[in-house]
Design a protein around this motif. Structure first.
Motif: not given
Length: 506
Positions: A1, A5, A7, A163, A167, A170, A251-252, A255, A305, A308
């Motif tokens: 992530m 990604f 983010l 989200t 994804l 990506q 995960f959702c 992200y 969350s 991360t």
């Protein structure tokens, strides 16, 4: 992530920039001034709380019950309670949040509740206790819940949509051999020297996948074994289902938080309340099962969350991911001891903890409990016409959010936020008035000296919040020791005061 990604995690990035700025010459000087100012307002807030304590010998006494706008307004929760905590929070929160709180208080306590109260004996029995959910209290709680659920559902769909779209983009880029930072499939992604160093440091100390998987399985097994002994209504197979579903939701959430800075942990918790509560049923303790399941789900999803977000801060500041993870583990272990002790302290020191109208009403406890009741008993728990009003406000919350997104940022800052509007529906407008005072102070300060207001505003607000918060500890110890304030300062109408004087003289 963070590496693949890329983010943004806005809060984590902002925190990292703040930390990095402290390690410059100018940043160190500024930080010293900020800490100095924070200490001054911390001391002021602490001693102001100490001063107020002398006048609170009984319920309804003291500055926190000052009828600023008159006794009739005070009965409808419109007054300034001299709370430095809420003034400080108001200085930190955006203007639109504070205004939304005030608008929600006006709609509910100035208009709706007086009108519904006039229907006593028609819409609901006049003999019910004030705290009964089949009376006026039911309208306050369930309409607020409807707005919170409408706001949560809208933002859940919006963030989930972003989200999934993110994804898809990506993985689509990867399938074409491109990167988010380059439109040419044959060119490598362009990285600055700082980013290269950050990636090297971040990946050098990364946590192995096997450790994460084994750790999750061990904690899941521990939860399956231990939690049912604490909450017998939450059966072991409910926890198994939660731990199977939670990784996908986590995960959702992680992200989506990276894209929008918005954690939907509370929304996933509400989902657990309704599903597990309904599954268990009223006869099997569905309310307790739903609330306990909410606690399990929210801790899994929010930790994903939050951690991360912190990893993003560590990435930007060249901190080791392993050391950050270890810090989180140590902090969690400390919380397992400190949190129950703090709760015990409040529970023993303040006998009316969690009761509406008390110093510590714990409003979300009431909301979540009634969500669980709604999930188990269905709409039969609602008083007359309450379902209709709930539907209206549920749709209104979705509609207001939709309008906010459609008009763009320029005009959205003038449209109230439904989630913020819902909170005063059941606890009153007094804290909203405090927060608006905080906003007014910051607004005037910015008009007079914008540079210093932007630089030191958060330090002043933090000092006000922390000082008042720390005073709670000595006041709790005084209450436990049986030390009571010497004075009760109350405010009476002229007529009541005449009666009291006559009684005392007779």
């Amino acid at each position: 992530m963070i590496v693949d990604f890329k983010l943004t995690y806005p809060s984590g990035t902002a925190t990292a920039h703040l930390i990095n700025s402290f390690h410059t010459t100018e940043g160190a000087k500024l930080a010293k001034k900020q800490v100095n100012l924070l200490g001054k307002f911390f001391s002021f807030s602490f001693f102001w709380g100490f001063f107020q304590w002398f006048y609170t010998a009984s319920d309804g006494c003291g500055f926190s019950n000052f009828p600023t706008f008159g006794l009739e307004a005070y009965k409808n929760k419109f007054f300034f309670d001299f709370s430095t905590t809420y003034v400080g929070v108001g200085m930190i929160c955006p203007y639109i949040i504070n205004v939304s709180l005030l608008v929600g208080g006006i709609i509910s306590w100035a208009i709706m509740w007086p009108l519904i109260d006039n229907k006593k004996g028609d819409w609901y029995s006049a003999k019910l206790e004030q705290s009964s959910l089949h009376g006026l209290q039911g309208y306050k709680v369930f309409i607020a819940i409807a707005m919170i659920l409408g706001d949560g559902l809208y933002n859940f769909i919006k963030v989930l949509g972003r989200t999934l779209l993110g994804l898809y983009n990506q993985f689509y880029r990867k399938s074409l051999g491109t990167s988010s930072s380059s439109s040419d499939p044959n060119s490598p992604p362009l990285l600055s020297y700082d980013d290269e160093r950050r990636i090297d440091m971040f990946l050098k100390d990364q946590i192995p996948v096997w450790f994460a998987v084994i750790g999750y399985v061990v904690i899941a097994v521990a939860s399956i074994v231990i939690v049912p002994h604490i909450f017998p209504q939450l059966k072991w197979y409910y926890i198994v289902v939660i731990y199977i579903i939670a990784p996908a939701l986590a995960f959702c959430n992680a992200y989506g938080c990276g894209l929008t800075d918005w954690s939907l942990a509370s929304t996933y918790g509400k989902l657990a309340i309704f599903t597990i509560g309904a599954w268990a049923g009223a006869s099997q303790g569905g309310v307790i099962a739903g609330l306990a399941a909410c606690g399990v789900m929210m801790n899994i999803v929010s930790t994903a969350s939050d951690l991360t977000q912190d990893f993003k801060t560590g990435y930007m500041t060249l901190a080791s991911p392993r050391s950050m993870f270890l810090s989180q583990v140590l902090g969690t272990a400390m919380g397992c001891v400190i949190s129950p002790c703090v709760f015990w302290l409040f529970y023993k020191a303040f006998g009316n903890l969690g009761i509406p109208g008390s110093a510590y009403p714990a409003p979300y406890a009431l909301v979540y409990r009634n969500m669980a009741i709604l999930g188990v008993d269905g709409f039969s728990a609602l008083p007359q016409y309450c379902l209709t009003l709930c539907c209206v406000f549920f749709v209104a919350a979705i509609g207001i959010n939709l309008i906010r997104d459609l008009v763009g940022e320029k005009w959205a800052k003038f449209i109230p936020v439904p989630m913020a509007m819902a909170i005063p529906f059941y606890i009153g407008s007094y804290f909203a008035i405090d927060m608006c005072v905080g906003s007014l102070i910051l607004f005037i300060w910015q008009r007079l000296d914008k540079v210093n207001a932007d630089t030191f505003g958060s330090a002043v607000a933090s000092g006000l919040i922390c000082g008042d918060g720390i005073w709670t500890l000595p006041s709790s110890f005084l209450a436990l020791a049986g030390v009571k304030p010497p004075i009760c300062m109350k405010f009476l109408s002229r007529g009541v005061n005449t009666k009291v004087d006559g009684f005392l003289e007779s």
